[in-house]
Structure formats: structure tokens, C-alpha cells
Enzyme design. Structure first.
Site, PDB file in Angstrom:
ATOM      1  N   THR A 266       0.872  -1.174   0.000  1.00 10.87           N
ATOM      2  CA  THR A 266       0.000   0.000   0.000  1.00 10.87           C
ATOM      3  C   THR A 266       0.911   1.226   0.000  1.00 10.87           C
ATOM      4  O   THR A 266       2.036   1.153   0.510  1.00 10.87           O
ATOM      5  CB  THR A 266      -0.888   0.056   1.261  1.00 10.87           C
ATOM      6  OG1 THR A 266      -0.024   0.148   2.393  1.00 10.87           O
ATOM      7  CG2 THR A 266      -1.751  -1.174   1.397  1.00 10.87           C
TER       8      THR A 266
ATOM      9  N   GLU B 218      -5.688  -3.749  -1.166  1.00 11.81           N
ATOM     10  CA  GLU B 218      -6.054  -4.973  -0.439  1.00 11.81           C
ATOM     11  C   GLU B 218      -7.195  -5.740  -1.112  1.00 11.81           C
ATOM     12  O   GLU B 218      -7.498  -6.867  -0.725  1.00 11.81           O
ATOM     13  CB  GLU B 218      -6.491  -4.635   1.005  1.00 11.81           C
ATOM     14  CG  GLU B 218      -5.382  -4.147   1.917  1.00 11.81           C
ATOM     15  CD  GLU B 218      -5.168  -2.633   1.860  1.00 11.81           C
ATOM     16  OE1 GLU B 218      -5.490  -2.013   0.817  1.00 11.81           O
ATOM     17  OE2 GLU B 218      -4.667  -2.065   2.842  1.00 11.81           O
TER      18      GLU B 218
ATOM     19  N   LYS C  52     -14.467  16.066  12.947  1.00 14.27           N
ATOM     20  CA  LYS C  52     -15.349  15.913  14.102  1.00 14.27           C
ATOM     21  C   LYS C  52     -15.615  17.283  14.710  1.00 14.27           C
ATOM     22  O   LYS C  52     -14.760  17.864  15.366  1.00 14.27           O
ATOM     23  CB  LYS C  52     -14.719  14.984  15.133  1.00 14.27           C
ATOM     24  CG  LYS C  52     -15.701  14.593  16.191  1.00 14.27           C
ATOM     25  CD  LYS C  52     -15.261  13.386  16.959  1.00 14.27           C
ATOM     26  CE  LYS C  52     -16.461  12.809  17.676  1.00 14.27           C
ATOM     27  NZ  LYS C  52     -16.127  12.051  18.833  1.00 14.27           N
TER      28      LYS C  52
ATOM     29  N   TRP D  98     -20.110  14.472  12.823  1.00 15.37           N
ATOM     30  CA  TRP D  98     -19.125  14.215  11.778  1.00 15.37           C
ATOM     31  C   TRP D  98     -19.453  15.012  10.520  1.00 15.37           C
ATOM     32  O   TRP D  98     -20.607  15.088  10.110  1.00 15.37           O
ATOM     33  CB  TRP D  98     -19.099  12.729  11.429  1.00 15.37           C
ATOM     34  CG  TRP D  98     -18.569  11.875  12.540  1.00 15.37           C
ATOM     35  CD1 TRP D  98     -19.305  11.135  13.413  1.00 15.37           C
ATOM     36  CD2 TRP D  98     -17.208  11.690  12.903  1.00 15.37           C
ATOM     37  NE1 TRP D  98     -18.483  10.496  14.297  1.00 15.37           N
ATOM     38  CE2 TRP D  98     -17.187  10.809  14.010  1.00 15.37           C
ATOM     39  CE3 TRP D  98     -15.981  12.170  12.407  1.00 15.37           C
ATOM     40  CZ2 TRP D  98     -16.003  10.404  14.622  1.00 15.37           C
ATOM     41  CZ3 TRP D  98     -14.812  11.759  13.020  1.00 15.37           C
ATOM     42  CH2 TRP D  98     -14.830  10.894  14.111  1.00 15.37           C
TER      43      TRP D  98
HETATM   44  P1  ADP Z   1      -3.603   4.217  -0.404  1.00 17.18           P
HETATM   45  O1  ADP Z   1      -3.879   3.798   0.999  1.00 17.18           O
HETATM   46  O2  ADP Z   1      -2.208   4.430  -0.694  1.00 17.18           O
HETATM   47  O3  ADP Z   1      -4.472   5.349  -0.883  1.00 17.18           O
HETATM   48  P2  ADP Z   1      -5.083   2.446  -2.118  1.00 17.18           P
HETATM   49  O4  ADP Z   1      -4.746   2.908  -3.457  1.00 17.18           O
HETATM   50  O5  ADP Z   1      -5.224   1.013  -1.858  1.00 17.18           O
HETATM   51  O6  ADP Z   1      -3.954   2.920  -1.192  1.00 17.18           O
HETATM   52  O7  ADP Z   1      -6.359   3.252  -1.694  1.00 17.18           O
HETATM   53  C1  ADP Z   1      -7.531   2.710  -1.198  1.00 17.18           C
HETATM   54  C2  ADP Z   1      -8.377   3.811  -0.662  1.00 17.18           C
HETATM   55  O8  ADP Z   1      -8.685   4.754  -1.680  1.00 17.18           O
HETATM   56  C3  ADP Z   1      -9.715   3.370  -0.152  1.00 17.18           C
HETATM   57  O9  ADP Z   1      -9.624   2.889   1.152  1.00 17.18           O
HETATM   58  C4  ADP Z   1     -10.529   4.648  -0.223  1.00 17.18           C
HETATM   59  O10 ADP Z   1     -10.295   5.483   0.893  1.00 17.18           O
HETATM   60  C5  ADP Z   1      -9.969   5.316  -1.437  1.00 17.18           C
HETATM   61  N1  ADP Z   1     -10.832   5.060  -2.603  1.00 17.18           N
HETATM   62  C6  ADP Z   1     -10.679   4.153  -3.556  1.00 17.18           C
HETATM   63  N2  ADP Z   1     -11.657   4.223  -4.475  1.00 17.18           N
HETATM   64  C7  ADP Z   1     -12.472   5.222  -4.079  1.00 17.18           C
HETATM   65  C8  ADP Z   1     -13.671   5.800  -4.584  1.00 17.18           C
HETATM   66  N3  ADP Z   1     -14.228   5.372  -5.706  1.00 17.18           N
HETATM   67  N4  ADP Z   1     -14.224   6.807  -3.884  1.00 17.18           N
HETATM   68  C9  ADP Z   1     -13.669   7.257  -2.744  1.00 17.18           C
HETATM   69  N5  ADP Z   1     -12.551   6.765  -2.216  1.00 17.18           N
HETATM   70  C10 ADP Z   1     -11.954   5.755  -2.872  1.00 17.18           C
END
Ligand code: ADP
Length: 541
Positions: A181, A327, A436, A441
């Protein structure tokens, strides 16, 4: 009683064999660092991937050994995607946009034995090689120059693998690929994909009600191959035998649109920031590029604002919205209108398309509120938890992160969401980004999307800033469009059409650029740090 069916492994080796048998004539097109175009067929890809597999075996790579890549999207990266797992190894894609010290940490933590690196990235490699301690480094020479470094040259390396090669008998649950990640929230964590997970993800991805990909499509792997498997595109392309376009390092609007036009690309995926760049290119150059009539874009990685969907629609580009994570391989949900929603008023259709959508088959999701599972009412928020055959069951060698999985086997995503009665999930925020205020929220994502709908706003980030009375209050950081003037009060009254007074940002700051992560997302942690000592005009109000 067991069924009487064969126990046939779902492995990438089958995809490699099949693409050669059936689609050997189909092209893989790559943009190289000098902007030239390289073309070859899947038959050639197949031959070279097997050569790589044999050369790695001869070099001592054993089952489960990690072989890292530090490469842009190109045909040789595709060979690594398949050649490494074909010999039983694990292809570990290193994210070249990370800081060298992170890369050193990741390579060491993963135990990478061999590195395959683009020669244009050798200066980066130099900065973490000591920390990483690779046993062997193979350099991909571009422009025919080869490696002049005393390191192995990729072409010479795979030439040694000519001749017969017998695949090891792989179990579908063995690891095939690995990706860390990008550390947007905390230390990078290693996700280890099995052959089975990658194959099943490809099946689900291609379904008509998911992203609807067929052999006649032309796929472009626009998301980097070093981040979340380029959203799965390389595997889907090889599984279906579609023409594949790999755009290399030049990901500006001009280069991308030219490739999309000339290669007749029909499907590609990118983060909303990149779609924004493509959109600006289209708007500034009317009629210059002609995209394929059935062109579809997929957006994931962060929430695309409604204005982005609307403006791309006006350019004939229909954007489908997905949610996923490293993940989850990464695609887990898709936002598609159901058959009986076709007649909804336009505004509602956009509202649905802006949601992150319903899960692909075999992915399950739930929103967990403090008092248990939240009802699917579109209002009660909870942490998004998911499970399924391409969802990670743990991180590589990080027992301290076991708390990310519940006792009953769900993965805690760290995202806060609601799910409506139709099963459409909506991400409200990452839990760390929620604001918050006085016990309530506020969703930074909702405010940002609404701000991006304002005609004067180019980019917007909303972050929580400590407040003496309310704990935290929202502060908006805005990049205006070129040559446009807009004041904080204009933006406040624009937002008040949609939000209650207490939800509105208390301050607006205008800047030239916003910080982004290595994968093009807003870097909120840096903004929070920058504005943490903000002096509210009326403290305690
Ligand atoms: P990183 O933690 O580096 O950003 P990832 O690329 O795995 O790694 O990102 C996953 C995260 O990206 C998700 O947990 C979410 O917060 C965000 N995310 C992914 N797709 C979307 C989406 N369509 N809308 C909003 N948030 C998203």
C-alpha cells in the site's frame, strides 16, 4: 458428497498459454521513454515471458521468491507480470513515486532477491540499493543502449532462457504478485496476491455488469503497473486476448489522448486526478482527438466529483465509478444504474453514479457502526468492511496489523460509508479524514465534491483543523481556475445551497497547487499538518 469435477488450478500460467494459443496475433503496444512506439504480438510476449521464467529459474529463483520490478508500464513489465509467476516466483511491483527510503524499507521487508529496473530509473535505484540489498539487478535498456553499468542486461538475461521450459506445478493458492500500500495512512503494508485471486478478479472485472470487457476491446493500462496491479487491466487483457496499450512514463493529456485516438482505445482506468487532466486536454483542444465511439473510462482511487462526470459526458466520455483498494486486488464495487433506474431524472442518475456502488459477485460488504451493523438505509454511517476471494486475509509479515481483520473474517477498510436500500455504497470519508465538529461528523469528501462543482474551482481539499470550542472545524484549501476570481463568501453561499450552516468550512485558503500522494490522491495529512495552528477569526465562537 463431493461434486465430480476436475480440480483444475486457477493460475496465470493458463492465461499465458491461452493467449498464445488463441490470440497470438493480437498486438501489445508500448510507448517507450523516448516517445517512440514499440509493437509486438501476444505470440512474442508469450515466447519472451517463458524465456524470462526459464532465465529466472536458472538464476536460482525458487517457489515463492520475490522478484521486484521498478518499471513504467511497458511490454517488458508485462513480461515480468507473467514470466515471474510462471516460474513460481512472486512479482513485486515497487512504486517508483515513493521516497527512496520507503522503497528501501519495502524491498527489504518483502525480501526481494532480484530487481528488474528500467535504465531511466537507475538514479532512483542508486538511492536505495544499499538499504534494499538485492542479490542481482537486471537492467532494461531503452533506445537499444543496454545496461552500461556492469549489471545484467535484460535482453541478454532472457536470451539465456531460450529453449524448453517446463512450468512448475503451481497450486492456485500460491502467491503470484505483491504490492505494498502506498502508505497514505501509515506504514506501507505488503499485500500478497494468489494466482486464484488474480484470476477470479479478472473474471469478475470483465463481466457485462461490472466493467463489461470483451476480446474486441482495446485496453489501456493507464493506472501505473506499480500500483494495485494497474487496476487489474494487464491480467484482464491477457485473459481475454484484447489489444493492450501501455503508455509508459508520459502520462500528460497530449500523449495519452494521442495514444487513445491512434490505437482506438475503448477501455481504461485512472484516478479522478488523471481524468481531470484528460478532461482539460479535451476541453482545450476541441475536435483534435477522436476517441473510439464506444470508449468507456473507469475511475477509482478517490471519489470523482459530479462535475467531472458531467463534463466528461459532454465530451462523449462515459465514466464508470468503482471503489477498491490495494487490499482488494483492487476492484470491489461498481456504480451502475440498475435496469429499472434508467428512467430516473438526470439529477438522480448522477447522484447514483457518484456513489461507489454495489459489490461485484463474491464480494460482500457491510457498514459497522459502534452498536453493530448499520442498516441499509442510506443514512446510518459505519466503517466499511469487506470480504471475498480477492480480498487480502492478512498483510505480509506484519502481525501487528492483524487488528484490521475482524474475528468473523471481514477486512476493516478504514473507510466510513453508508449503504442504501438498493445496496449502493457511498464513501463518506477515510476515517482519518472525517472532521469531528462538536460531536458531529462532517464529510470532507462531500464538501470537496460540491466545491469542485463551482465553475471557478479547479481543485479543492477540505481538512480538519483543531478548534478551541468545537474540537475540529473544516478548512477549505482551493486552487482557482486560471484567471478566475472568486471570494470565500461566494464559495460559502454556493455550498449553503446543499449543506447546513454548521457543516460549512469556517475558512477558505487560496493556493496555487495542492499536495498529492504517489498515486495522485490528495495528501490530506500534509495539509492537516500545514494548517494545524490556524488562527480562527473568532476563537471560541
Ligand atoms: P492508499 O492507501 O495508498 O491510498 P489504495 O490505493 O489502496 O492505497 O487506496 C484505497 C483507498 O482509496 C480506499 O480505502 C478509499 O479510501 C480510497 N478510494 C478508492 N476508491 C475510491 C472511490 N471510488 N471513492 C472514494 N474513495 C476511494
Amino acid at each position: 458428497m463431493d461434486g465430480l469435477m476436475m480440480n483444475y488450478p486457477l493460475s496465470l500460467v493458463h492465461l499465458l498459454e491461452r493467449v498464445n494459443q488463441l490470440f497470438g496475433k493480437v498486438e501489445v503496444v508500448s510507448r517507450l521513454p523516448d516517445r517512440s512506439i514499440h509493437r509486438y504480438t501476444y505470440a512474442e510476449f508469450y515466447r519472451r515471458s517463458r524465456q524470462l521464467a526459464k532465465a529466472l529459474t536458472d538464476a536460482g529463483v525458487q517457489r515463492g521468491d520475490r522478484v521486484a520490478t521498478l518499471m513504467w508500464n511497458s511490454y517488458r513489465h508485462l513480461e515480468a507480470y507473467f514470466g515471474i509467476p510462471a516460474c513460481g516466483g512472486v512479482v513485486h511491483t515497487l512504486n517508483l513515486r515513493l521516497h527512496p527510503s520507503d522503497l528501501g524499507y519495502i524491498a527489504k521487508h518483502a525480501g526481494d532477491r532480484i530487481l528488474i529496473v528500467d535504465d531511466v530509473l537507475l538514479p532512483l535505484y542508486e538511492q536505495f540499493k544499499e538499504q534494499a540489498g538485492f542479490e542481482r539487478v537486471v537492467v532494461v535498456g531503452h533506445g537499444g543502449q543496454g545496461a552500461k553499468t556492469g549489471l545484467d542486461d535484460y535482453e541478454e538475461f532472457i536470451a539465456r532462457g531460450e529453449g524448453d521450459f517446463e512450468y512448475p506445478k503451481l497450486d492456485e493458492n500460491e502467491a503470484a504478485a505483491m504490492c505494498y500500500t502506498s502508505g497514505t495512512t501509515g506504514k506501507p503494508k505488503g499485500v500478497l496476491y494468489s494466482h486464484r485471486a488474480l484470476v477470479l478478479h479478472s473474471f469478475a472485472f470483465a463481466l457485462p455488469d461490472a466493467f463489461g470487457v470483451a476480446q474486441k476491446d482495446v485496453l489501456m493500462a493507464l493506472a501505473p503497473m506499480f500500483h494495485a496491479n494497474s487496476h487489474g487491466i494487464p491480467y484482464v487483457a491477457v485473459m481475454l486476448g484484447t489489444k493492450l496499450v501501455l503508455p509508459g512514463s508520459q502520462v500528460d493529456a497530449e500523449n495519452l489522448l494521442e495514444l487513445m485516438d491512434s490505437e482506438r482505445v475503448t477501455v481504461t482506468t485512472a484516478v479522478p486526478t488523471v481524468w481531470g487532466i484528460i478532461l482539460e486536454g479535451l476541453e482545450k483542444n476541441p475536435g483534435r482527438w477522436k476517441l473510439a465511439p464506444n470508449f468507456r473510462g473507469l475511475a477509482g482511487g478517490s471519489a470523482p466529483p459530479e462535475s467531472l462526470l458531467r463534463r466528461l459526458d459532454a465530451q462523449g466520455v462515459s465514466l464508470l465509478h468503482l471503489w477498491g483498494m490495494t487490499e482488494t486486488t483492487p476492484a470491489a464495487t461498481v456504480s451502475r444504474l440498475k435496469s429499472y433506474m434508467r428512467k430516473l431524472p438526470i439529477k438522480q442518475k448522477y447522484a447514483v453514479r457518484c456513489r461507489q456502488g454495489w459489490p461485484l459477485p463474491f464480494v460482500e460488504m457491510r457498514a459497522m457502526a459502534p452498536r453493530g451493523e448499520a442498516p441499509w438505509d442510506g443514512e446510518t454511517a459505519g466503517e466499511l468492511q469487506v470480504r471475498g476471494p480477492w480480498v487480502a486475509a492478512s498483510y505480509y509479515n506484519m502481525p501487528e496489523e492483524a487488528r484490521r481483520w475482524t474475528k468473523d473474517g471481514w477486512f476493516c477498510t478504514g473507510d466510513v460509508c453508508t449503504i442504501d436500500a438498493e445496496g449502493f455504497m457511498k464513501i463518506m470519508d477515510r476515517s482519518k479524514d472525517m472532521i469531528k465538529s462538536g460531536g458531529e461528523w462532517i464529510s470532507s469528501v462531500d464538501l470537496e465534491s460540491a466545491l469542485m462543482d463551482h465553475p471557478a474551482v479547479r481543485q479543492a481539499a477540505v481538512v480538519a483543523v483543531p478548534h478551541p470550542k468545537w474540537d475540529e472545524r473544516p478548512l477549505a484549501v482551493i486552487v482557482r481556475k486560471e484567471g478566475v476570481v472568486v471570494a470565500a463568501d461566494d464559495l460559502r453561499s454556493f455550498l449553503s445551497q446543499k449543506f447546513s450552516k454548521w457543516q460549512l468550512p469556517d475558512a477558505f485558503v487560496f493556493v496555487e497547487t495542492l499536495p498529492h500522494t504517489s498515486t495522485g490522491k490528495l495528501l490530506k495529512s500534509s495539509l492537516r499538518e500545514q494548517y494545524k495552528a490556524w488562527k480562527w477569526e473568532t476563537p471560541g465562537s
